[in-house]
Design a protein around this motif. Structure first.
Motif, PDB file in Angstrom:
ATOM      1  N   ALA A   2     -56.775 132.670 -40.137  1.00 20.54           N
ATOM      2  CA  ALA A   2     -56.539 131.401 -40.834  1.00 20.54           C
ATOM      3  C   ALA A   2     -55.058 131.172 -41.110  1.00 20.54           C
ATOM      4  O   ALA A   2     -54.538 130.078 -40.870  1.00 20.54           O
ATOM      5  CB  ALA A   2     -57.343 131.356 -42.134  1.00 20.54           C
ATOM      6  N   ALA A   3     -54.369 132.191 -41.615  1.00 17.99           N
ATOM      7  CA  ALA A   3     -52.944 132.038 -41.937  1.00 17.99           C
ATOM      8  C   ALA A   3     -52.131 131.804 -40.670  1.00 17.99           C
ATOM      9  O   ALA A   3     -51.278 130.903 -40.628  1.00 17.99           O
ATOM     10  CB  ALA A   3     -52.425 133.266 -42.684  1.00 17.99           C
ATOM     11  N   LEU A   4     -52.397 132.578 -39.646  1.00 17.85           N
ATOM     12  CA  LEU A   4     -51.627 132.425 -38.408  1.00 17.85           C
ATOM     13  C   LEU A   4     -51.947 131.102 -37.705  1.00 17.85           C
ATOM     14  O   LEU A   4     -51.053 130.467 -37.145  1.00 17.85           O
ATOM     15  CB  LEU A   4     -51.852 133.624 -37.493  1.00 17.85           C
ATOM     16  N   ALA A   5     -53.198 130.662 -37.782  1.00 19.34           N
ATOM     17  CA  ALA A   5     -53.562 129.364 -37.189  1.00 19.34           C
ATOM     18  C   ALA A   5     -52.843 128.231 -37.909  1.00 19.34           C
ATOM     19  O   ALA A   5     -52.399 127.270 -37.284  1.00 19.34           O
ATOM     20  CB  ALA A   5     -55.076 129.160 -37.251  1.00 19.34           C
ATOM     21  N   ARG A   6     -52.700 128.360 -39.198  1.00 13.75           N
ATOM     22  CA  ARG A   6     -52.010 127.329 -39.985  1.00 13.75           C
ATOM     23  C   ARG A   6     -50.536 127.251 -39.590  1.00 13.75           C
ATOM     24  O   ARG A   6     -49.966 126.159 -39.448  1.00 13.75           O
ATOM     25  CB  ARG A   6     -52.173 127.645 -41.474  1.00 13.75           C
ATOM     26  N   VAL A   7     -49.899 128.398 -39.396  1.00 16.04           N
ATOM     27  CA  VAL A   7     -48.495 128.424 -38.957  1.00 16.04           C
ATOM     28  C   VAL A   7     -48.387 127.831 -37.551  1.00 16.04           C
ATOM     29  O   VAL A   7     -47.505 126.999 -37.292  1.00 16.04           O
ATOM     30  CB  VAL A   7     -47.921 129.858 -39.007  1.00 16.04           C
ATOM     31  N   ARG A   8     -49.283 128.221 -36.665  1.00 15.77           N
ATOM     32  CA  ARG A   8     -49.274 127.681 -35.293  1.00 15.77           C
ATOM     33  C   ARG A   8     -49.469 126.168 -35.283  1.00 15.77           C
ATOM     34  O   ARG A   8     -48.850 125.463 -34.490  1.00 15.77           O
ATOM     35  CB  ARG A   8     -50.346 128.363 -34.423  1.00 15.77           C
ATOM     36  N   ARG A   9     -50.294 125.655 -36.170  1.00 17.78           N
ATOM     37  CA  ARG A   9     -50.510 124.204 -36.271  1.00 17.78           C
ATOM     38  C   ARG A   9     -49.189 123.500 -36.561  1.00 17.78           C
ATOM     39  O   ARG A   9     -48.858 122.486 -35.958  1.00 17.78           O
ATOM     40  CB  ARG A   9     -51.541 123.922 -37.358  1.00 17.78           C
ATOM     41  N   ASP A  10     -48.421 124.053 -37.502  1.00 21.10           N
ATOM     42  CA  ASP A  10     -47.131 123.451 -37.841  1.00 21.10           C
ATOM     43  C   ASP A  10     -46.160 123.526 -36.666  1.00 21.10           C
ATOM     44  O   ASP A  10     -45.453 122.563 -36.378  1.00 21.10           O
ATOM     45  CB  ASP A  10     -46.518 124.139 -39.060  1.00 21.10           C
ATOM     46  N   VAL A  11     -46.120 124.656 -35.993  1.00 21.89           N
ATOM     47  CA  VAL A  11     -45.217 124.820 -34.847  1.00 21.89           C
ATOM     48  C   VAL A  11     -45.594 123.825 -33.748  1.00 21.89           C
ATOM     49  O   VAL A  11     -44.708 123.174 -33.169  1.00 21.89           O
ATOM     50  CB  VAL A  11     -45.236 126.273 -34.333  1.00 21.89           C
ATOM     51  N   ARG A  12     -46.877 123.674 -33.484  1.00 19.82           N
ATOM     52  CA  ARG A  12     -47.317 122.699 -32.470  1.00 19.82           C
ATOM     53  C   ARG A  12     -46.891 121.287 -32.845  1.00 19.82           C
ATOM     54  O   ARG A  12     -46.430 120.521 -32.004  1.00 19.82           O
ATOM     55  CB  ARG A  12     -48.836 122.751 -32.278  1.00 19.82           C
ATOM     56  N   SER A  13     -47.021 120.940 -34.118  1.00 17.81           N
ATOM     57  CA  SER A  13     -46.649 119.578 -34.524  1.00 17.81           C
ATOM     58  C   SER A  13     -45.137 119.384 -34.430  1.00 17.81           C
ATOM     59  O   SER A  13     -44.669 118.295 -34.093  1.00 17.81           O
ATOM     60  CB  SER A  13     -47.156 119.246 -35.930  1.00 17.81           C
ATOM     61  N   ALA A  14     -44.378 120.440 -34.691  1.00 18.45           N
ATOM     62  CA  ALA A  14     -42.915 120.366 -34.556  1.00 18.45           C
ATOM     63  C   ALA A  14     -42.529 120.109 -33.106  1.00 18.45           C
ATOM     64  O   ALA A  14     -41.720 119.214 -32.806  1.00 18.45           O
ATOM     65  CB  ALA A  14     -42.272 121.660 -35.045  1.00 18.45           C
ATOM     66  N   ILE A  15     -43.116 120.859 -32.207  1.00 19.34           N
ATOM     67  CA  ILE A  15     -42.819 120.705 -30.781  1.00 19.34           C
ATOM     68  C   ILE A  15     -43.270 119.331 -30.288  1.00 19.34           C
ATOM     69  O   ILE A  15     -42.544 118.648 -29.563  1.00 19.34           O
ATOM     70  CB  ILE A  15     -43.467 121.848 -29.974  1.00 19.34           C
ATOM     71  N   ALA A  16     -44.442 118.898 -30.732  1.00 17.99           N
ATOM     72  CA  ALA A  16     -44.970 117.599 -30.315  1.00 17.99           C
ATOM     73  C   ALA A  16     -44.087 116.441 -30.777  1.00 17.99           C
ATOM     74  O   ALA A  16     -44.050 115.398 -30.122  1.00 17.99           O
ATOM     75  CB  ALA A  16     -46.393 117.411 -30.835  1.00 17.99           C
ATOM     76  N   SER A  17     -43.367 116.637 -31.865  1.00 17.36           N
ATOM     77  CA  SER A  17     -42.501 115.562 -32.365  1.00 17.36           C
ATOM     78  C   SER A  17     -41.365 115.261 -31.388  1.00 17.36           C
ATOM     79  O   SER A  17     -40.831 114.155 -31.373  1.00 17.36           O
ATOM     80  CB  SER A  17     -41.903 115.934 -33.727  1.00 17.36           C
TER      81      SER A  17
ATOM     82  N   HIS B  86     -44.108 124.929 -41.393  1.00 19.35           N
ATOM     83  CA  HIS B  86     -43.484 126.133 -40.850  1.00 19.35           C
ATOM     84  C   HIS B  86     -42.933 125.913 -39.440  1.00 19.35           C
ATOM     85  O   HIS B  86     -43.596 125.310 -38.602  1.00 19.35           O
ATOM     86  CB  HIS B  86     -44.507 127.276 -40.784  1.00 19.35           C
ATOM     87  N   PHE B  87     -41.746 126.459 -39.217  1.00 18.22           N
ATOM     88  CA  PHE B  87     -41.186 126.523 -37.868  1.00 18.22           C
ATOM     89  C   PHE B  87     -40.371 127.818 -37.791  1.00 18.22           C
ATOM     90  O   PHE B  87     -39.140 127.803 -37.791  1.00 18.22           O
ATOM     91  CB  PHE B  87     -40.313 125.295 -37.560  1.00 18.22           C
ATOM     92  N   PRO B  88     -41.065 128.966 -37.799  1.00 20.52           N
ATOM     93  CA  PRO B  88     -40.367 130.255 -37.803  1.00 20.52           C
ATOM     94  C   PRO B  88     -39.614 130.485 -36.489  1.00 20.52           C
ATOM     95  O   PRO B  88     -40.201 130.396 -35.416  1.00 20.52           O
ATOM     96  CB  PRO B  88     -41.483 131.275 -38.004  1.00 20.52           C
TER      97      PRO B  88
END
Length: 176
Positions: A130-145, A63-65
């Protein structure tokens, strides 16, 4: 530490990431937004690529909303994660892209019902931690890339893919 020109995408975690396809296949990781028309185009192309190369492609969606321009993006991502908690991520993923013009709260609840989900649990889960943490995890990994600036952003076997995301282009890249 990687050189500035090298991209770094968080490694796939089968216990966390939404992934389908054979483990030995070429890996496509997409950072996408359910309300983004370009992510929808990539969704369609990746579906066609997977159908044509079913044994050779592994696909993961992250996710990267883009909440600044897509008012339903975060709620849609949370809905996909709530469906995942009931074992139906990919079904909801497909519905959200196929029905991209209808992402209001009532629409999301209707999709959950169509998929046979426990709608009360779905409602609770999509606004839960849980759902929002999962979305945030993806956003963090996107930014970290350091490479994800918009959607869709694709990584093919760990390298950012900046060319087109139409079926023909993806097939050509995967053939190399």
């Amino acid at each position: 530490m990687p050189a500035k020109h090298e991209s770094v995408v968080e490694p796939l975690d089968d216990a966390v990431d939404h992934v389908r396809g054979p483990a030995a296949g070429t890996l496509i990781v997409e950072y996408g937004d359910y309300e983004c028309p370009y992510s929808r185009q990539a969704f369609r192309a990746i579906e066609q690529v997977q159908a044509g190369l079913s044994e050779g492609v592994r696909f993961a969606f992250r996710h990267f909303p883009l909440i600044e321009i897509h008012p339903h993006a975060l709620a849609s991502a949370a809905a996909a994660e709530a469906a995942a908690l009931q074992g139906r991520f990919w079904d909801m993923h497909e519905l959200l892209f196929h029905r991209q013009k209808a992402l209001e709260d009532d629409d999301l609840r209707r999709y959950a019902s169509e998929l046979g989900l426990d709608v009360a649990r779905f409602d609770s889960d999509r606004s839960g931690d849980a759902a929002l943490a999962r979305v945030r995890r993806d956003v963090r990994s996107a930014i970290a890339s350091g490479e994800v600036r918009g959607t869709p952003t694709l990584f093919i076997d760990g390298a950012v893919h900046r060319a087109g995301y139409d079926t023909a282009t993806l097939l050509a890249v995967l053939a190399r």
